[in-house]
Write an enzyme that holds these catalytic residues in place. Structure first.
Site, mmCIF file in Angstrom:
data_model
loop_
_atom_site.group_PDB
_atom_site.id
_atom_site.type_symbol
_atom_site.label_atom_id
_atom_site.label_comp_id
_atom_site.label_asym_id
_atom_site.label_seq_id
_atom_site.Cartn_x
_atom_site.Cartn_y
_atom_site.Cartn_z
ATOM 1 C CG ASP A 172 58.388 -55.970 -86.379
ATOM 2 O OD1 ASP A 172 58.378 -55.677 -85.558
ATOM 3 O OD2 ASP A 172 59.001 -56.709 -87.770
ATOM 4 C CG ASP A 231 52.273 -57.808 -90.186
ATOM 5 O OD1 ASP A 231 54.339 -57.878 -90.315
ATOM 6 O OD2 ASP A 231 52.502 -56.399 -89.511
HETATM 7 C C1 XBP Z 1 58.709 -55.200 -90.419
HETATM 8 C C2 XBP Z 1 59.669 -54.551 -91.316
HETATM 9 C C3 XBP Z 1 60.921 -55.374 -90.648
HETATM 10 C C4 XBP Z 1 61.471 -53.907 -89.575
HETATM 11 C C5 XBP Z 1 62.952 -54.514 -88.514
HETATM 12 O O1 XBP Z 1 57.490 -55.616 -91.096
HETATM 13 O O2 XBP Z 1 59.748 -54.209 -91.904
HETATM 14 O O3 XBP Z 1 61.915 -54.714 -91.383
HETATM 15 O O4 XBP Z 1 60.743 -53.228 -88.792
HETATM 16 O O5 XBP Z 1 63.224 -56.040 -88.518
HETATM 17 P P1 XBP Z 1 56.251 -56.760 -91.341
HETATM 18 P P2 XBP Z 1 64.702 -56.607 -88.988
HETATM 19 O O6 XBP Z 1 55.848 -55.580 -89.971
HETATM 20 O O7 XBP Z 1 55.594 -56.731 -92.170
HETATM 21 O O8 XBP Z 1 57.083 -57.755 -90.619
HETATM 22 O O9 XBP Z 1 65.602 -55.545 -88.647
HETATM 23 O O10 XBP Z 1 64.886 -58.084 -88.441
HETATM 24 O O11 XBP Z 1 64.255 -57.249 -90.896
HETATM 25 MG MG MG Z 2 53.473 -54.919 -90.143
#
Ligand code: XBP
Ligand code: MG
Length: 235
Positions: free
Chosen positions: A11, A9
């Site tokens: 973020d 993953d």
């Molecule tokens: C990350 C997200 C993303 C970010 C924002 O989830 O939910 O939406 O918060 O990015 P994960 P965007 O860690 O599961 O990838 O604005 O590009 O969606």
């Molecule tokens: Mg995440």
């Protein structure tokens, strides 16, 4: 047989990016005449919905800001494109660092030929900028497959992005280990049949990870050999 690929993953897992996402959303709102401000407490709740466009729609639906009623799907998409630009500028300015142990685990995997992939709900551009600004542009080639928000119809906790990545890797779920920081991510990985290593992040450290294969405070507590032993013992 132990895992042949690690699927990361982004973020919260590779880096503590969510507060930068939050600031980029707020700057976008300010610059576009919206009196919305997502503080940390609210953002933690909003993170229940993954994907920036989906999160904005959820905010409009559940919190009914007066300025949101008129916004159509194309307006939200336009705001999200601006937010992505702002986020990328912030990350490219070098303010982001990888979480502890991430670079080391990637390096260990590369040394022994464990394949690397990414499965995220964030936008592709954000992944490219984060990897380039933290590990260097050459590191983009370390990842055989980068599955991002654009590649999945249904975002996490749906398994779509993990299934998309497994298809690209041409590996069964039983041959891979997912690395996640959130309950939504864990649900997505498990629904795709993947064993999952959890490293909780600042926004997810109170979530339930009892279904994970393993949980560590950060990846400096997880070397590849020990992970393989744990994985083998569970399979
Ligand atoms: C990350 C997200 C993303 C970010 C924002 O989830 O939910 O939406 O918060 O990015 P994960 P965007 O860690 O599961 O990838 O604005 O590009 O969606
Ligand atoms: Mg995440």
């Amino acid at each position: 047989m132990s895992f042949q690929a690690l699927i990361f993953d982004v973020d919260g897992t590779l880096a503590e990016t969510e507060d930068t996402h939050r600031k980029a959303f707020n700057k976008t709102f300010r610059e576009n005449g919206l009196d919305w401000n997502w503080d940390r407490t609210l953002y933690k709740k909003l993170l229940a919905v993954t994907g920036g466009k989906e999160r904005m729609r959820h905010f409009i639906d559940d919190y009914s800001p007066a300025t949101g009623r008129q916004l159509q799907a194309e307006d939200i998409a336009a705001l999200h494109a601006k937010k992505t630009n702002i986020y990328n500028e912030m990350v490219a300015s070098g303010e982001m660092t990888l979480r502890p142990g991430v670079a080391e685990l990637l390096q260990q995997a590369r040394e022994v030929g464990v394949r690397l992939a990414i499965a995220t709900t964030t936008s592709q551009a954000n992944v490219t900028t984060l990897i380039t600004s933290t590990l260097g542009a050459q590191a983009l080639d370390w990842f055989e497959t980068i599955g991002a928000g654009e590649h999945a119809k249904h975002k996490k906790p749906a398994p779509d992005i993990y299934l998309w990545v497994l298809d690209k890797l041409k590996l069964p779920a039983a041959a891979c280990l997912a690395v996640e920081d959130s309950a939504n991510g864990l649900r997505a990985a498990m629904a795709a049949g993947l064993a999952t290593l959890i490293t909780p992040s600042v926004y997810t450290d109170d979530e339930d990870f009892s279904q994970a294969l393993l949980q560590v405070p950060d990846l400096s507590h997880a070397d590849l050999k020990s992970l393989q032993i744990e994985f083998d013992a569970a399979s």
